[in-house]
Write a protein that holds these residues in place. Structure first.
Motif, PDB file in Angstrom:
ATOM      1  N   HIS A   1     -12.034 -41.137  20.985  1.00 33.57           N
ATOM      2  CA  HIS A   1     -11.201 -40.058  20.463  1.00 33.57           C
ATOM      3  C   HIS A   1     -11.567 -38.777  21.193  1.00 33.57           C
ATOM      4  O   HIS A   1     -12.707 -38.623  21.637  1.00 33.57           O
ATOM      5  CB  HIS A   1     -11.438 -39.884  18.961  1.00 33.57           C
ATOM      6  CG  HIS A   1     -11.083 -41.101  18.175  1.00 33.57           C
ATOM      7  ND1 HIS A   1     -11.979 -42.132  17.974  1.00 33.57           N
ATOM      8  CD2 HIS A   1      -9.943 -41.470  17.573  1.00 33.57           C
ATOM      9  CE1 HIS A   1     -11.394 -43.079  17.259  1.00 33.57           C
ATOM     10  NE2 HIS A   1     -10.157 -42.706  17.009  1.00 33.57           N
TER      11      HIS A   1
ATOM     12  N   GLU B   1      -4.437 -31.217  27.358  1.00 38.23           N
ATOM     13  CA  GLU B   1      -3.660 -32.364  26.875  1.00 38.23           C
ATOM     14  C   GLU B   1      -3.115 -33.217  28.024  1.00 38.23           C
ATOM     15  O   GLU B   1      -3.214 -34.446  27.998  1.00 38.23           O
ATOM     16  CB  GLU B   1      -2.516 -31.906  25.969  1.00 38.23           C
ATOM     17  CG  GLU B   1      -1.716 -33.068  25.403  1.00 38.23           C
ATOM     18  CD  GLU B   1      -0.578 -32.631  24.498  1.00 38.23           C
ATOM     19  OE1 GLU B   1      -0.032 -33.508  23.804  1.00 38.23           O
ATOM     20  OE2 GLU B   1      -0.233 -31.438  24.477  1.00 38.23           O
TER      21      GLU B   1
ATOM     22  N   GLN C   1      -3.683 -41.057  24.101  1.00 36.96           N
ATOM     23  CA  GLN C   1      -2.410 -40.832  23.436  1.00 36.96           C
ATOM     24  C   GLN C   1      -2.602 -39.898  22.246  1.00 36.96           C
ATOM     25  O   GLN C   1      -3.602 -40.006  21.524  1.00 36.96           O
ATOM     26  CB  GLN C   1      -1.801 -42.149  22.960  1.00 36.96           C
ATOM     27  CG  GLN C   1      -1.483 -43.074  24.112  1.00 36.96           C
ATOM     28  CD  GLN C   1      -0.917 -44.407  23.637  1.00 36.96           C
ATOM     29  OE1 GLN C   1      -1.258 -44.891  22.555  1.00 36.96           O
ATOM     30  NE2 GLN C   1      -0.064 -44.981  24.445  1.00 36.96           N
ATOM     31  N   LYS C   2      -1.617 -39.034  22.049  1.00 38.07           N
ATOM     32  CA  LYS C   2      -1.676 -38.088  20.937  1.00 38.07           C
ATOM     33  C   LYS C   2      -1.567 -38.824  19.609  1.00 38.07           C
ATOM     34  O   LYS C   2      -0.728 -39.698  19.435  1.00 38.07           O
ATOM     35  CB  LYS C   2      -0.533 -37.068  21.062  1.00 38.07           C
ATOM     36  CG  LYS C   2      -0.505 -36.063  19.944  1.00 38.07           C
ATOM     37  CD  LYS C   2       0.627 -35.068  20.132  1.00 38.07           C
ATOM     38  CE  LYS C   2       0.708 -34.135  18.944  1.00 38.07           C
ATOM     39  NZ  LYS C   2       1.740 -33.105  19.139  1.00 38.07           N
ATOM     40  N   VAL C   3      -2.451 -38.433  18.670  1.00 37.60           N
ATOM     41  CA  VAL C   3      -2.430 -38.978  17.322  1.00 37.60           C
ATOM     42  C   VAL C   3      -1.811 -37.951  16.368  1.00 37.60           C
ATOM     43  O   VAL C   3      -0.938 -38.274  15.583  1.00 37.60           O
ATOM     44  CB  VAL C   3      -3.858 -39.355  16.855  1.00 37.60           C
ATOM     45  CG1 VAL C   3      -3.866 -39.814  15.410  1.00 37.60           C
ATOM     46  CG2 VAL C   3      -4.462 -40.412  17.770  1.00 37.60           C
ATOM     47  N   ARG C   4      -2.295 -36.690  16.476  1.00 41.93           N
ATOM     48  CA  ARG C   4      -1.788 -35.636  15.588  1.00 41.93           C
ATOM     49  C   ARG C   4      -2.286 -34.280  16.083  1.00 41.93           C
ATOM     50  O   ARG C   4      -3.181 -34.191  16.921  1.00 41.93           O
ATOM     51  CB  ARG C   4      -2.248 -35.865  14.152  1.00 41.93           C
ATOM     52  CG  ARG C   4      -3.756 -35.676  13.956  1.00 41.93           C
ATOM     53  CD  ARG C   4      -4.225 -35.959  12.528  1.00 41.93           C
ATOM     54  NE  ARG C   4      -5.641 -35.763  12.391  1.00 41.93           N
ATOM     55  CZ  ARG C   4      -6.578 -36.624  12.772  1.00 41.93           C
ATOM     56  NH1 ARG C   4      -6.231 -37.770  13.331  1.00 41.93           N
ATOM     57  NH2 ARG C   4      -7.865 -36.357  12.608  1.00 41.93           N
ATOM     58  N   ASP C   5      -1.737 -33.236  15.510  1.00 43.22           N
ATOM     59  CA  ASP C   5      -2.206 -31.868  15.740  1.00 43.22           C
ATOM     60  C   ASP C   5      -3.058 -31.439  14.557  1.00 43.22           C
ATOM     61  O   ASP C   5      -2.807 -31.833  13.413  1.00 43.22           O
ATOM     62  CB  ASP C   5      -1.029 -30.883  15.833  1.00 43.22           C
ATOM     63  CG  ASP C   5      -0.254 -31.013  17.125  1.00 43.22           C
ATOM     64  OD1 ASP C   5      -0.841 -31.419  18.142  1.00 43.22           O
ATOM     65  OD2 ASP C   5       0.948 -30.698  17.117  1.00 43.22           O
ATOM     66  N   GLU C   6      -4.081 -30.632  14.841  1.00 44.08           N
ATOM     67  CA  GLU C   6      -4.866 -29.985  13.789  1.00 44.08           C
ATOM     68  C   GLU C   6      -4.875 -28.498  14.086  1.00 44.08           C
ATOM     69  O   GLU C   6      -4.869 -28.089  15.245  1.00 44.08           O
ATOM     70  CB  GLU C   6      -6.304 -30.527  13.763  1.00 44.08           C
ATOM     71  CG  GLU C   6      -6.414 -31.912  13.196  1.00 44.08           C
ATOM     72  CD  GLU C   6      -7.850 -32.378  13.021  1.00 44.08           C
ATOM     73  OE1 GLU C   6      -8.791 -31.626  13.380  1.00 44.08           O
ATOM     74  OE2 GLU C   6      -8.034 -33.500  12.530  1.00 44.08           O
TER      75      GLU C   6
ATOM     76  N   ARG D   1      -4.875 -24.464  17.907  1.00 44.36           N
ATOM     77  CA  ARG D   1      -4.273 -25.795  17.807  1.00 44.36           C
ATOM     78  C   ARG D   1      -5.107 -26.771  18.627  1.00 44.36           C
ATOM     79  O   ARG D   1      -5.407 -26.534  19.793  1.00 44.36           O
ATOM     80  CB  ARG D   1      -2.845 -25.780  18.349  1.00 44.36           C
ATOM     81  CG  ARG D   1      -2.190 -27.138  18.381  1.00 44.36           C
ATOM     82  CD  ARG D   1      -0.763 -27.066  18.907  1.00 44.36           C
ATOM     83  NE  ARG D   1      -0.304 -28.378  19.298  1.00 44.36           N
ATOM     84  CZ  ARG D   1       0.366 -28.631  20.396  1.00 44.36           C
ATOM     85  NH1 ARG D   1       0.687 -27.654  21.227  1.00 44.36           N
ATOM     86  NH2 ARG D   1       0.749 -29.854  20.677  1.00 44.36           N
TER      87      ARG D   1
ATOM     88  N   ILE E   1      -5.260 -30.930  19.681  1.00 46.68           N
ATOM     89  CA  ILE E   1      -4.500 -32.169  19.712  1.00 46.68           C
ATOM     90  C   ILE E   1      -5.498 -33.321  19.642  1.00 46.68           C
ATOM     91  O   ILE E   1      -6.330 -33.479  20.532  1.00 46.68           O
ATOM     92  CB  ILE E   1      -3.641 -32.281  20.998  1.00 46.68           C
ATOM     93  CG1 ILE E   1      -2.675 -31.101  21.077  1.00 46.68           C
ATOM     94  CG2 ILE E   1      -2.875 -33.591  21.031  1.00 46.68           C
ATOM     95  CD1 ILE E   1      -3.037 -30.092  22.095  1.00 46.68           C
ATOM     96  N   ILE E   2      -5.436 -34.104  18.576  1.00 43.58           N
ATOM     97  CA  ILE E   2      -6.325 -35.246  18.418  1.00 43.58           C
ATOM     98  C   ILE E   2      -5.698 -36.415  19.185  1.00 43.58           C
ATOM     99  O   ILE E   2      -4.550 -36.769  18.966  1.00 43.58           O
ATOM    100  CB  ILE E   2      -6.516 -35.612  16.927  1.00 43.58           C
ATOM    101  CG1 ILE E   2      -6.985 -34.389  16.126  1.00 43.58           C
ATOM    102  CG2 ILE E   2      -7.469 -36.786  16.775  1.00 43.58           C
ATOM    103  CD1 ILE E   2      -8.268 -33.749  16.615  1.00 43.58           C
TER     104      ILE E   2
END
Length: 151
Positions: free
Chosen positions: A113, A121, A130-135, A141, A143-144
């Motif tokens: 991760h 990014e 691959q993008k999982v989600r934003d926090e 910001r 990008i996880i």
């Protein structure tokens, strides 16, 4: 680019701090406001780097014995990947990530991760993350992202 990659030592703390500060101010500042950069910078003083070394596998890449990049592995999370701006795009970060991925495989990790900045990014996407989600932490910001570690 002939970069030598190795585990960092306490003697590298100042150089790592300098690389991180330089990358934050020159590269990340294009994507984040000054107050976010200043807040993140506080986490990378030489003393803070030394504390991180006690908890993570911290690597450095050096060119002609000068530290120009750093990255760390914290369990299955890639953290603190920074490349001196004058070396960005020269393959140093890619080589550093290759070493981290090899270390992850040696540790038997199935997935990596990374909490990516907006700035990085595209770099991680090119490496197969691959993008999982934003926090969000206020205006910051993150990008996880994740990558399956198939042998």
């Amino acid at each position: 680019m002939d970069a030598h990659i190795r585990l960092a030592t306490i003697e590298d703390a100042q150089a790592i701090s300098n690389v991180v500060t330089s990358a934050l101010r020159q590269s990340n500042a294009k994507d984040y406001p000054a107050d976010v950069i200043a807040r993140v910078e506080q986490n990378f003083s030489p003393l803070a780097i030394e504390r991180l070394m006690a908890r993570r596998r911290v690597y450095v890449a050096s060119v002609e014995q000068r530290v120009v990049a750093t990255a760390s592995l914290d369990g299955d999370v890639v953290r603190s990947v920074f490349v001196e701006p004058s070396y960005q795009g020269a393959g140093v970060g890619r080589r550093l990530m290759s070493v981290l991925c090899s270390a992850a495989l040696d540790l038997g990790l199935e997935t990596l991760h990374v909490p990516s900045s907006i700035t990085a990014e595209g770099f991680y996407t090119a490496l197969g993350f691959q993008k999982v989600r934003d926090e969000f932490n206020g205006a910051e910001r993150t990008i996880i992202m994740r990558k399956s570690m198939n042998r």
